[in-house]
Design a protein around this motif. Structure first.
Motif, PDB file in Angstrom:
ATOM      1  N   LEU A 176       0.834  -1.210   0.000  1.00  0.00           N
ATOM      2  CA  LEU A 176       0.000   0.000   0.000  1.00  0.00           C
ATOM      3  C   LEU A 176       0.864   1.254   0.000  1.00  0.00           C
ATOM      4  O   LEU A 176       0.625   2.184  -0.772  1.00  0.00           O
ATOM      5  CB  LEU A 176      -0.916  -0.011   1.225  1.00  0.00           C
ATOM      6  N   LEU A 184       0.875   4.597  -2.570  1.00  0.00           N
ATOM      7  CA  LEU A 184       0.546   5.926  -2.056  1.00  0.00           C
ATOM      8  C   LEU A 184       1.720   6.889  -2.238  1.00  0.00           C
ATOM      9  O   LEU A 184       1.519   8.076  -2.514  1.00  0.00           O
ATOM     10  CB  LEU A 184       0.147   5.833  -0.586  1.00  0.00           C
ATOM     11  N   VAL A 233      -3.694   5.937  -6.482  1.00  0.00           N
ATOM     12  CA  VAL A 233      -4.517   5.678  -5.296  1.00  0.00           C
ATOM     13  C   VAL A 233      -5.567   4.609  -5.602  1.00  0.00           C
ATOM     14  O   VAL A 233      -5.797   3.684  -4.796  1.00  0.00           O
ATOM     15  CB  VAL A 233      -5.190   6.973  -4.807  1.00  0.00           C
ATOM     16  N   ALA A 240      -3.944   1.296  -5.657  1.00  0.00           N
ATOM     17  CA  ALA A 240      -3.681   0.833  -4.291  1.00  0.00           C
ATOM     18  C   ALA A 240      -4.927   0.184  -3.700  1.00  0.00           C
ATOM     19  O   ALA A 240      -4.859  -0.911  -3.114  1.00  0.00           O
ATOM     20  CB  ALA A 240      -3.235   2.012  -3.423  1.00  0.00           C
ATOM     21  N   GLU A 241      -6.069   0.853  -3.864  1.00  0.00           N
ATOM     22  CA  GLU A 241      -7.323   0.284  -3.356  1.00  0.00           C
ATOM     23  C   GLU A 241      -7.661  -1.025  -4.055  1.00  0.00           C
ATOM     24  O   GLU A 241      -8.080  -1.999  -3.413  1.00  0.00           O
ATOM     25  CB  GLU A 241      -8.463   1.284  -3.554  1.00  0.00           C
ATOM     26  N   TYR A 293      -5.779  -0.221   5.482  1.00  0.00           N
ATOM     27  CA  TYR A 293      -5.519   0.678   4.359  1.00  0.00           C
ATOM     28  C   TYR A 293      -6.495   1.840   4.211  1.00  0.00           C
ATOM     29  O   TYR A 293      -6.159   2.855   3.601  1.00  0.00           O
ATOM     30  CB  TYR A 293      -5.510  -0.111   3.048  1.00  0.00           C
ATOM     31  N   GLN A 294      -7.680   1.737   4.758  1.00  0.00           N
ATOM     32  CA  GLN A 294      -8.722   2.728   4.458  1.00  0.00           C
ATOM     33  C   GLN A 294      -8.307   4.143   4.850  1.00  0.00           C
ATOM     34  O   GLN A 294      -8.410   5.087   4.057  1.00  0.00           O
ATOM     35  CB  GLN A 294     -10.017   2.349   5.188  1.00  0.00           C
ATOM     36  N   VAL A 353      -5.385   5.583   2.718  1.00  0.00           N
ATOM     37  CA  VAL A 353      -5.850   6.016   1.403  1.00  0.00           C
ATOM     38  C   VAL A 353      -6.567   7.364   1.508  1.00  0.00           C
ATOM     39  O   VAL A 353      -6.365   8.262   0.674  1.00  0.00           O
ATOM     40  CB  VAL A 353      -6.774   4.944   0.784  1.00  0.00           C
ATOM     41  N   GLN A 409      -4.071  10.179   1.816  1.00  0.00           N
ATOM     42  CA  GLN A 409      -3.390  10.510   0.565  1.00  0.00           C
ATOM     43  C   GLN A 409      -4.300  11.309  -0.358  1.00  0.00           C
ATOM     44  O   GLN A 409      -3.834  12.208  -1.067  1.00  0.00           O
ATOM     45  CB  GLN A 409      -2.916   9.241  -0.139  1.00  0.00           C
ATOM     46  N   ARG A 410      -5.581  11.018  -0.339  1.00  0.00           N
ATOM     47  CA  ARG A 410      -6.514  11.810  -1.161  1.00  0.00           C
ATOM     48  C   ARG A 410      -6.542  13.263  -0.671  1.00  0.00           C
ATOM     49  O   ARG A 410      -6.654  14.193  -1.475  1.00  0.00           O
ATOM     50  CB  ARG A 410      -7.903  11.187  -1.111  1.00  0.00           C
TER      51      ARG A 410
END
Length: 833
Positions: free
Chosen positions: A590, A594, A613, A616-617, A630-631, A634, A637-638
């Motif tokens: 992950l 990112l 991104v 990655a998801e 990971y949630q 992520v 990073q957004r």
């Protein structure tokens, strides 16, 4: 057999290459220069399809005008000394018939005109007389003669003598195969739309085999047929029927050796046949690995093996797999034995071999991926039939981030308690606690994880090395996430000692990845870099195509590059790390995606950043990784992408649900691979508040955050918070309690001006206070601030000028500055001076 001119035109038996020929193609142009040197012998040795003939032609086209070249194509067919010398003499225009071989040697000695003799596709089978003549030819005193030979097998000439005197230029598969950049360029030119996964698969299967790559790219779905036809003409027609049948069987074996072949093909004298195949260079390459157990073992090039499959009957193939399965297990190659048992539809046999696997096998190579695949192929009853198999399954699921499945699998150990043997029962419970503690920590429950791991360590013995390592690493990660970095360091040193005493390099590297993470939190970037280099050296003797441990190291190194603002180096390193982890569904990948998204955003490629991104998801979803792992990462990073776009109000609005999750009363620990996730989010939100004109809220948050990070020793984040406060005029002790409303800079600055004040707020090294200065460094800085020269500082502090320069360099590194004046200004701003 015919003699050919290098540009395929023959002039009176003499080959003259004129100047002004077109340059060689870009592919493998790096190999032209070595062939045009002054070596007595240039030897190109590799199986069919490695472009030996093409390379020789390209090299000859680069010769100067007037160069004399004789090209003899031998087509790999056996010939006598008399036949060969006659062919060469004819092409030289010499009236030699009987006794041509000695006369030919005399002619080469007497001749003063430079001559290049090319023998293309030298036969593997040669008489002793012929090889003796070649040794005489290569020992001639003439300095005007060069021999260039392409062959599929290394000839038994006196090559060491030539090497010692610098007269040998040898190119083998390693040089002749496409390099990765050449492979990528070829794919871009012929199949630009090929997916990343398909491209990587072709690279791994082909190993840079020139013909295999070109045929695979040019024929699409029909590539396997073309490959089979190519191998039929270039390989199978050159070997006997018995060797062909063995080759068809070897296509199904992951590894083989002379002894294995002797037992699998006992009636046909398998060892003899195998040696003949090796002499024929039928794409049987020696395996190279970190252990001595690889010596004498070979494997077929995967692309070749796949093309040759389908030639054996069902019954014959079944017998081959079962027999090889038993022999491979006896030789200690259990993973290959398990694969063969599963292919032979013998799940009980496969499960039996799985029980004999060492748990730490999952740390290296593609074994984690293999174990997950085996779980899909074995009945659930078999997988839960012994504590050992359950333990291996839980490990594989844990390392892959599949936490709910891990819990279900772990519960099955209860069926084996109480154990008839009290001591074994105690060990079983201790191993269960180690897994349980690791699982609870991964789920964010540090309160339960700590006691479970500490109690497990009381009862685990030397045979439970991996469980002990899991406990130590889990305790250290929980300590990091809780801000107890000194405690984490102590635990990791215990784990490191355990790994070293056990002599397990894989375990040592695994511990080092956590030590690097700790150093990055503390802002000790130089130490982290040094440890990464040391750890990569530990992996150097194990050149595996898929190496999760190397992947972790490379991803950490890529992160370090990003922290230092080295976008190009970071991107290349991250991509290399992801290639090593591509087939391993582990959650640590992950961070790689990112970070790639961060690099793209900093370059202004926001669409590409979003794609990283999303990828990655997708990877996390396909690998069934638990969302807790990971949630939130992520989501952060957004938000960072929005920051790079300058969309501050949108960022603040979208940060609300993330902050709500992270700051909830019952919020679990952050993911163990992102121990400072909460603080990183709060810092970004505070910086966004500044940029959106809400500096009052920001200053209050930054003060609390700076204090908290100082207590936790999160020095990188502390440095960023202090940097922001300093540039807002809110860091000095005199003004720490002053309301932000009285600060004209913080209140009235426009967003554009504030961006200039903050600089690159997401960079950890853009003028950050990374590490406390030593008293000696402060003394040096104070004198430099007074305008003293290096020599004057040296005299004042009774140290050498070089020592003053060394301290000055360290000061810049610690303060995140690049010049002396910057260091002085920043030191005054943050209260050091």
């Amino acid at each position: 057999m015919q003699a050919h001119h290098a540009n395929l035109s023959v002039q009176s038996g003499r080959a003259v290459v004129s100047a002004g020929q077109a340059d060689a193609p870009d592919f493998r142009h790096r190999l032209i220069t070595p062939l045009l040197g002054q070596h007595r012998l240039c030897l190109l040795c590799a199986p069919a399809g490695y472009g030996k003939t093409v390379l020789l032609r390209q090299a000859m086209q680069c010769l100067e005008e007037g160069s004399r070249v004789v090209w003899v194509s031998l087509a790999g067919k056996p010939l006598s000394l008399e036949q060969l010398s006659g062919l060469i003499a004819t092409e030289l225009g010499l009236p030699l018939h009987g006794g041509a071989a000695p006369a030919l040697l005399r002619h080469i000695v007497d001749n003063r005109q430079p001559l290049r003799l090319i023998l293309d596709d030298l036969p593997a089978q040669r008489s002793v007389e012929l090889d003796d003549w070649f040794d005489q030819l290569l020992a001639l005193p003439s300095s005007h003669f060069q021999l260039l030979v392409s062959a599929r097998q290394r000839p038994g000439w006196n090559l060491p003598r030539l090497a010692l005197t610098g007269q040998l230029q040898e190119l083998d598969v390693r040089q002749l195969a496409f390099s990765r950049p050449e492979f990528n360029a070829l794919v871009d030119a012929n199949a630009a739309s090929m997916s990343v996964d398909d491209r990587e698969s072709l690279w791994q299967r082909s190993g840079g085999w020139c013909a295999g790559v070109r045929l695979s790219l040019s024929s699409g779905e029909g590539s396997r047929v073309l490959l089979r036809e190519y191998l039929e003409h270039e390989v199978l027609t050159r070997i006997g029927e018995e060797e062909r049948q063995m080759l068809f069987g070897l296509a199904y074996l992951p590894r083989f050796c002379a002894e294995l072949c002797a037992q699998l093909w006992e009636e046909q004298d398998g060892a003899r046949l195998f040696k003949r195949l090796l002499r024929g260079a039928a794409f049987c390459f020696p395996l190279k690995g970190p252990s001595k157990g690889e010596e004498g073992w070979y494997s077929l090039l995967p692309l070749v093996g796949q093309a040759l499959q389908g030639r054996l009957g069902t019954a014959e193939l079944g017998r081959l797999r079962l027999h090889s399965c038993r022999l491979l297990s006896i030789a200690g190659h259990l993973t290959e034995a398990i694969e063969q048992a599963l292919h032979a539809q013998q799940p009980e046999v496969a499960a039996n071999y799985m029980e004999r696997l060492k748990p730490d096998l999952q740390l290296a190579d593609g074994n984690l991926h293999r174990l997950l695949e085996w779980r899909q192929q074995l009945p659930e009853a078999l997988l839960a039939s012994t504590p050992r198999l359950i333990y291996l399954s839980v490990l594989a699921l844990l390392f892959s981030g599949r936490l709910n499945e891990s819990q279900t699998c772990l519960n099955q150990l209860n069926r084996f308690l109480p154990h008839p043997d009290p001591l074994e029962g105690q060990r079983l419970v201790a191993n269960w606690q180690a897994l349980h503690g690791t699982l609870r920590a991964a789920q964010g429950d540090g309160t339960s994880a700590g006691p479970a791991c500490r109690e497990a360590l009381l009862y685990l013995d030397r045979a439970d090395g991996l469980s002990q390592l899991l406990c130590y690493c889990t305790l250290a990660r929980v300590a990091m996430a809780s801000g107890e970095l000194n405690r984490a360091q102590e635990i990791l040193l215990q784990a490191l000692e355990l790994a070293r005493r056990e002599g397990c390099l894989d375990s040592e590297v695994l511990v080092n990845t956590d030590r690097v993470r700790l150093m990055l939190l503390q802002g000790e970037l130089n130490l982290a870099d040094a440890l990464l280099q040391e750890s990569l050296q530990l992996r150097a003797p194990a050149p595996m195509q898929i190496d999760p441990l190397r992947a972790r190291l490379l991803l950490l190194q890529g992160e370090l590059h990003v922290l230092r603002g080295q976008w190009g180096e970071g991107e290349a390193t991250l991509l290399a790390g992801l290639r090593h982890a591509r087939d391993c569904s582990a959650p640590f990948t992950l961070q790689g995606y990112l970070l790639l998204a961060e690099i793209a955003a900093r370059r202004g490629s926001f669409e590409q950043s979003q794609l990283h991104v999303l990828e990655a998801e997708r990877r996390m979803h396909c690998a069934r990784v638990d969302s807790h792992l990971y949630q939130n990462g992520v989501s952060l990073q957004r938000l960072r992408i929005l920051a790079h776009q300058g969309q501050w109000d949108i960022l603040l609005a979208q940060s609300v649900p993330l902050l709500g999750r992270l700051q909830a009363p019952a919020m679990p620990l952050p993911p163990l691979l992102q121990p400072a996730l909460v603080q990183e989010t709060r810092l970004l939100v505070a910086q966004a508040q500044v940029m959106a004109g809400h500096s009052g809220l920001a200053v209050s948050s930054l003060r609390v955050l700076a204090t908290e990070c100082a207590q936790r020793q999160f020095n990188l984040l502390k440095a960023q918070a202090r940097q922001t406060l300093a540039k807002l005029g809110e860091l000095s002790s005199e003004s720490s309690d002053r309301e932000v409303s009285t600060n004209p800079v913080a209140c009235s600055a426009e967003p554009a001006k504030m961006a200039e004040v903050l600089g690159d707020s997401s960079s950890a090294l853009a003028g950050c206070y990374l590490e406390e200065l030593t008293p000696r460094e402060v003394a040096v800085l104070e004198l430099l601030a007074k305008g003293l020269s290096n020599q004057e500082v040296s005299d004042k502090l009774f140290m050498s000028v070089n020592t003053v320069k060394y301290h000055a360099k360290n000061i810049n590194t610690k303060l995140g500055t690049s010049r002396r004046t910057q260091a002085i200004l920043f030191a005054k701003a943050v209260g050091i001076l």
